[in-house]
Design a protein around this motif. Structure first.
Motif, PDB file in Angstrom:
ATOM      1  N   ASN A  16      -2.671  14.626  -9.101  1.00  0.00           N
ATOM      2  CA  ASN A  16      -2.899  13.902  -9.698  1.00  0.00           C
ATOM      3  C   ASN A  16      -4.125  12.456  -9.839  1.00  0.00           C
ATOM      4  O   ASN A  16      -4.642  12.399  -9.766  1.00  0.00           O
ATOM      5  CB  ASN A  16      -1.651  13.346 -10.552  1.00  0.00           C
ATOM      6  CG  ASN A  16      -1.872  12.298 -11.932  1.00  0.00           C
ATOM      7  OD1 ASN A  16      -2.743  13.144 -12.993  1.00  0.00           O
ATOM      8  ND2 ASN A  16      -1.969  11.098 -11.565  1.00  0.00           N
ATOM      9  N   LEU A  30      -4.718   3.472  -5.739  1.00  0.00           N
ATOM     10  CA  LEU A  30      -5.003   4.721  -6.876  1.00  0.00           C
ATOM     11  C   LEU A  30      -5.404   5.642  -6.998  1.00  0.00           C
ATOM     12  O   LEU A  30      -6.797   4.600  -8.190  1.00  0.00           O
ATOM     13  CB  LEU A  30      -3.585   4.600  -7.597  1.00  0.00           C
ATOM     14  CG  LEU A  30      -2.466   4.463  -7.299  1.00  0.00           C
ATOM     15  CD1 LEU A  30      -1.079   4.643  -8.564  1.00  0.00           C
ATOM     16  CD2 LEU A  30      -1.758   5.550  -5.989  1.00  0.00           C
TER      17      LEU A  30
ATOM     18  N   LEU B 326      -7.449   1.592  -9.411  1.00  0.00           N
ATOM     19  CA  LEU B 326      -6.101   1.400  -9.955  1.00  0.00           C
ATOM     20  C   LEU B 326      -5.578   0.799  -8.161  1.00  0.00           C
ATOM     21  O   LEU B 326      -5.454   0.912  -7.334  1.00  0.00           O
ATOM     22  CB  LEU B 326      -4.414   1.435 -10.020  1.00  0.00           C
ATOM     23  CG  LEU B 326      -3.405   0.455  -9.931  1.00  0.00           C
ATOM     24  CD1 LEU B 326      -3.722  -0.575 -10.917  1.00  0.00           C
ATOM     25  CD2 LEU B 326      -2.226   1.224 -10.392  1.00  0.00           C
ATOM     26  N   ASN B 351       2.063   5.964  -9.231  1.00  0.00           N
ATOM     27  CA  ASN B 351       0.968   6.772  -9.992  1.00  0.00           C
ATOM     28  C   ASN B 351       0.049   6.256 -10.633  1.00  0.00           C
ATOM     29  O   ASN B 351       0.796   5.450 -11.662  1.00  0.00           O
ATOM     30  CB  ASN B 351       1.645   8.324 -10.213  1.00  0.00           C
ATOM     31  CG  ASN B 351       1.002   9.840 -10.430  1.00  0.00           C
ATOM     32  OD1 ASN B 351      -0.809   9.642 -10.092  1.00  0.00           O
ATOM     33  ND2 ASN B 351       1.692  10.889  -9.710  1.00  0.00           N
ATOM     34  N   LEU B 352      -1.127   6.772 -11.198  1.00  0.00           N
ATOM     35  CA  LEU B 352      -2.011   6.132 -12.096  1.00  0.00           C
ATOM     36  C   LEU B 352      -2.489   7.992 -12.964  1.00  0.00           C
ATOM     37  O   LEU B 352      -2.593   8.842 -12.458  1.00  0.00           O
ATOM     38  CB  LEU B 352      -3.231   5.692 -11.199  1.00  0.00           C
ATOM     39  CG  LEU B 352      -4.340   5.299 -12.089  1.00  0.00           C
ATOM     40  CD1 LEU B 352      -4.049   4.340 -13.576  1.00  0.00           C
ATOM     41  CD2 LEU B 352      -5.471   5.692 -11.395  1.00  0.00           C
ATOM     42  N   ASN B 353      -1.763   7.922 -14.377  1.00  0.00           N
ATOM     43  CA  ASN B 353      -2.393   9.044 -15.093  1.00  0.00           C
ATOM     44  C   ASN B 353      -3.238   8.386 -15.857  1.00  0.00           C
ATOM     45  O   ASN B 353      -3.218   7.278 -16.590  1.00  0.00           O
ATOM     46  CB  ASN B 353      -0.713   9.509 -15.686  1.00  0.00           C
ATOM     47  CG  ASN B 353       0.181   9.977 -15.249  1.00  0.00           C
ATOM     48  OD1 ASN B 353       0.062  10.241 -13.608  1.00  0.00           O
ATOM     49  ND2 ASN B 353       0.664  10.766 -15.845  1.00  0.00           N
ATOM     50  N   SER B 355      -5.945   7.828 -16.750  1.00  0.00           N
ATOM     51  CA  SER B 355      -7.278   6.930 -16.447  1.00  0.00           C
ATOM     52  C   SER B 355      -8.168   6.623 -17.082  1.00  0.00           C
ATOM     53  O   SER B 355      -8.740   8.153 -16.391  1.00  0.00           O
ATOM     54  CB  SER B 355      -7.479   6.269 -14.626  1.00  0.00           C
ATOM     55  OG  SER B 355      -8.695   5.760 -14.615  1.00  0.00           O
ATOM     56  N   TYR B 363       2.232   5.022 -13.739  1.00  0.00           N
ATOM     57  CA  TYR B 363       3.480   5.281 -13.711  1.00  0.00           C
ATOM     58  C   TYR B 363       3.988   5.066 -12.340  1.00  0.00           C
ATOM     59  O   TYR B 363       4.056   4.874 -10.977  1.00  0.00           O
ATOM     60  CB  TYR B 363       3.537   6.641 -12.458  1.00  0.00           C
ATOM     61  CG  TYR B 363       4.047   7.625 -13.314  1.00  0.00           C
ATOM     62  CD1 TYR B 363       5.261   7.967 -14.400  1.00  0.00           C
ATOM     63  CD2 TYR B 363       4.632   8.484 -12.311  1.00  0.00           C
ATOM     64  CE1 TYR B 363       6.344   8.853 -14.387  1.00  0.00           C
ATOM     65  CE2 TYR B 363       5.858   9.665 -11.687  1.00  0.00           C
ATOM     66  CZ  TYR B 363       7.177   9.765 -13.313  1.00  0.00           C
ATOM     67  OH  TYR B 363       7.848  10.527 -13.111  1.00  0.00           O
TER      68      TYR B 363
END
Lengths: 57, 393
Positions: A16, A30, B326, B351-353, B355, B363
């Protein structure tokens, strides 16, 4: 800041994003898997220079 | 006299329409008005007013954005304290500027450790904002770069370059610092370039580069007063040697890039933006949540995805240049989820969802415990915690 490691981050079993951590720092990034993101471009270059991304947990 | 007819043709040419189809005398040029085809300045944060990351960064020996937004500090030769300097006097202050970007050398490096090392200040401009220069066409425009500069030592032939990232071309200009510790206004003209249009994209296609120190790779040539193919040896022909002594400093403010050729007397006035507009333009590239570091500031609404995981869905205040990363500073109990009369402190976003240019999902999958489907509010729990989104170029 010197990079400590770059690690794969999965979501529901699929890659991801990447996490960049730095030596002696609690700052981290991230990074989405997007070609226009300059951190992502940096990771591609970092790998091309012979570095290895750590697998996800 | 009644207005009986308006000559529409004159509207097209720019002449002022007058009664009865006559030709107006007041074209932009005739009125002495400068040509400025843009409603907003090309340079973002040219008055150095916005500094979302920090107002001071010490021990800087890296390539990154440090303090003032949109100005990248490349510090490979020497180590610096980089600050957003508050101005209270001097010619730049009298011209309306209240802030500057300043580099103070704190560890000298008499000779660059590597021939390819450089210390520069850059503004990188995305291709979408460059069409007015008509580069690469027969109608190509000249460039005028103006700025206020101050340093602890005098110098001549300090170099500033325009680098066309699309076509690997460059042109250089020079300026002098006549008096130490004194703000001086510089106006530098650059030729038009009929070769190589800027790509109309959201990536860095023009880089303005103030060269302050560099290794041998960047000297040995000649300052390119006409556009040329990229040649590193022409980028820092006379080295200012900012890293040569810990007494050295260099500061800049009031940066403007104009379409066309202007002198110090014909230069259009600096376009001061209100702070909110300036901040919004900076947030296209970098958006920090809670820039004043309030210990319990809000991050956003959250919902529990499972008993041990939650999402925080965020929309950015302006569309960002591209899908951002992020950036976070993490630590024990730095963040909090307030849910159903209970609190979950947690250390980091895991987590980075999703984007994208306008939104992202954060997350959390450690240190929390709740009920799937329940809502919560997410906030900071520690003033040292930081969250920001970066789509820099």
């Amino acid at each position: 800041m010197k990079i400590d490691k770059i690690k794969k981050i999965n979501f529901e079993g699929k890659l991801n994003c990447y996490k960049i951590t730095y030596v002696d720092s609690n700052f981290e990034k991230l990074v989405p898997l997007k070609e226009g993101n300059t951190d992502y471009q940096f990771i591609l270059q970092w790998v091309a220079e012979g570095n290895t991304i750590e697998e996800a947990d | 006299m009644a207005l009986s007819k308006i000559d529409v043709a004159n509207m097209v040419t720019g002449a002022t329409p007058v009664a009865n189809g006559g030709t107006g005398q007041t074209t932009f040029a005739a009125a002495g008005l400068a040509k400025r085809p843009l409603s907003k300045p090309i340079i973002v944060n040219g008055d150095m007013a916005v500094a979302q990351r920090a107002t001071s960064v010490t021990s800087h020996n890296a390539v990154s954005y440090t303090t003032v937004d949109r100005f990248k500090t490349v510090s490979e030769v020497g180590t610096y304290t980089v600050i957003q300097e508050s101005l209270t006097s001097g010619a730049a202050y009298l011209a309306g500027f209240r802030n500057a970007l300043r580099l103070d050398c704190t560890t000298a490096e008499a000779t660059a450790g590597s021939a390819g090392d450089q210390t520069t200040v850059e503004q990188r401009i995305e291709g979408f904002n460059l069409s007015a220069f008509k580069k690469g066409t027969s109608s190509a425009e000249k460039y005028t770069l103006a700025f206020w500069v101050k340093a602890n030592k005098t110098g001549s032939n300090l170099q500033v370059n325009l680098r066309d990232n699309t076509n690997d071309r460059q042109i250089g200009g020079t300026y002098s610092i006549a008096s130490a510790d004194t703000w001086e206004h510089k106006v530098i003209n650059f030729a038009a370039d009929t070769s190589g249009p800027f790509a109309d994209v959201n990536t860095a296609e023009l880089i303005i580069e103030w060269f302050l120190d560099g290794g041998s790779n960047y000297s040995g040539g000649a300052v390119p007063t006409a556009w040329e193919s990229k040649a590193n040896g022409d980028r820092n022909v006379t080295n200012f040697d900012l890293a040569g002594n810990t007494a050295n400093d260099w500061a800049i403010t009031g940066v403007q890039l104009e379409v066309g050729e202007f002198s110090s007397t014909t230069l259009p006035p600096f376009q001061f933006e209100d702070f909110g507009d300036n901040l919004a333009r900076c947030q296209r590239y970098y958006y920090r949540i809670n820039p004043h570091a309030d210990a319990a500031a809000s991050i956003g609404e959250a919902s529990y995805y499972s008993s041990s995981a939650a999402f925080v869905c965020l929309e950015f205040p302006v569309a960002m240049r591209d899908s951002p990363s992020l950036e976070q500073t993490t630590g024990t109990n730095y963040f909090n989820l307030n849910r159903n009369s209970a609190n979950d402190n947690f250390n980091t976003f895991n987590n980075l969802n999703a984007s994208d240019h306008t939104s992202a999902h954060l997350y959390i999958s450690a240190d929390i415990s709740g009920t799937a489907g329940h809502g919560a509010r997410c906030r900071f729990e520690n003033a040292s915690a930081r969250l920001a989104f970066s789509a820099e170029i």
